[in-house]
Design a protein around this motif. Structure first.
Motif, mmCIF file in Angstrom:
data_model
loop_
_atom_site.group_PDB
_atom_site.id
_atom_site.type_symbol
_atom_site.label_atom_id
_atom_site.label_comp_id
_atom_site.label_asym_id
_atom_site.label_seq_id
_atom_site.Cartn_x
_atom_site.Cartn_y
_atom_site.Cartn_z
ATOM 1 N N ASP A 83 0.973 -1.305 -0.025
ATOM 2 C CA ASP A 83 -0.127 -0.085 0.122
ATOM 3 C C ASP A 83 0.949 1.303 -0.001
ATOM 4 N N MET A 84 1.866 1.256 0.929
ATOM 5 C CA MET A 84 2.685 2.509 0.909
ATOM 6 C C MET A 84 3.443 2.842 -0.297
ATOM 7 N N VAL A 85 4.260 1.637 -1.036
ATOM 8 C CA VAL A 85 4.872 1.742 -2.251
ATOM 9 C C VAL A 85 3.808 2.107 -3.391
ATOM 10 N N THR A 86 2.699 1.707 -3.295
ATOM 11 C CA THR A 86 1.866 2.148 -4.289
ATOM 12 C C THR A 86 1.603 3.787 -4.277
ATOM 13 N N GLY A 87 1.447 4.162 -2.751
ATOM 14 C CA GLY A 87 1.310 5.413 -2.655
ATOM 15 C C GLY A 87 2.286 6.309 -3.167
#
Length: 269
Positions: free
Chosen positions: A78-82
């Motif tokens: 999720d964070m890398v997607t952000g």
């Protein structure tokens, strides 16, 4: 000025191809580790940008993060997607944050610190770090609106002794959460992400299933100032919201007390 903002949203350019692919993967019921890595690695500039953020002082990893796969393992999908969405969209925005008396680096630092708090507080198996990282993008258009009116949001905040969202409301008749949510709704992002961001100004108005996440985002946004620093009265600001929505006070305090404000800077992406 709301009309001006929504016209700007309607006139936004199409999302970059890489961002579209990332969004489509993100909107699936389950994120595919392999597919996400493959999409990101197709864009060498994006790889460099994400690694720059992952290796910033604010995350404090002992060893350098040298590849996207390692970044995903350490930070979560999720964070890398952000990060990926921010980096690709940032290339297409005409950014001028002078209305907030901050630079692009300050803006990025605020986004990173917010996502770091969310990451520690809720762990990486949550949409909250992504929402916290992306939630401020609406400021790009509000800054444009304020400039059109010949107003400075930061100076207005100081003069009236009010919070940033309130200054935005008084100057442009709209706030960052509403604009950010409208941008991502325009680009067909997941309903969950859009609603968490939209209702972070007034979580009590959110549907029950999104209320706690929206309240959590409200807390996170409230304790990080425009330059990405933790507010001196952060705990006092957070406590009433934490208690009202029955959020975990101890785990939030732990996230806030972590060494997330190390000295250093992030070079402009």
């Amino acid at each position: 000025m709301r009309k001006f903002i929504f016209e700007e949203i309607e006139n936004l350019p199409p999302m970059p191809e890489t961002a579209i692919k990332i969004k489509e993967l993100y909107n699936k019921d389950e994120l595919s580790f392999k597919e996400m890595i493959e999409v990101i690695e197709e864009d060498p500039l994006l790889v460099a940008d994400i690694l720059k953020i992952a290796n910033s002082p604010y995350y404090g990893f002992v060893h350098e993060v040298k590849d996207i796969e390692k970044a995903v393992v350490l930070l979560g999908m999720d964070m890398v997607t952000g990060f990926a969405l921010y980096c690709t969209l940032n290339r297409d925005f005409d950014v001028d944050f002078s209305a907030y008396a901050i630079t692009s680096d300050d803006f990025l630092k605020k986004s990173v610190i917010q996502s770091k708090i969310a990451y520690i507080w809720t762990h990486k198996e949550s949409v909250l770090p992504t929402a916290a990282f992306l939630s401020e993008i609406g400021k790009v258009l509000i800054a444009k609106c304020a400039k059109k009116r010949g107003k400075n949001i930061y100076e207005y905040m100081v003069e009236k002794n009010i919070e940033c969202d309130d200054a935005e409301e008084e100057i442009c008749s709209i706030t960052t959460p509403e604009v950010t949510a409208a941008i991502f709704e325009r680009w067909n992002f997941s309903s969950k992400l859009v609603k968490i961001i939209r209702y972070s100004k007034n979580p009590e108005d959110a549907p029950n299933e999104y209320q706690k996440d929206a309240a959590s985002l409200k807390v996170i946004r409230a304790v990080v100032d425009l330059k990405g620093e933790i507010e001196p009265d952060a705990k006092e600001k957070a406590l009433p919201i934490l208690e009202r929505f029955s959020l975990d006070v101890d785990s939030f305090a732990k996230a806030l007390n972590c060494n997330i404000c190390s000295e250093g800077s992030i070079d402009s992406l």
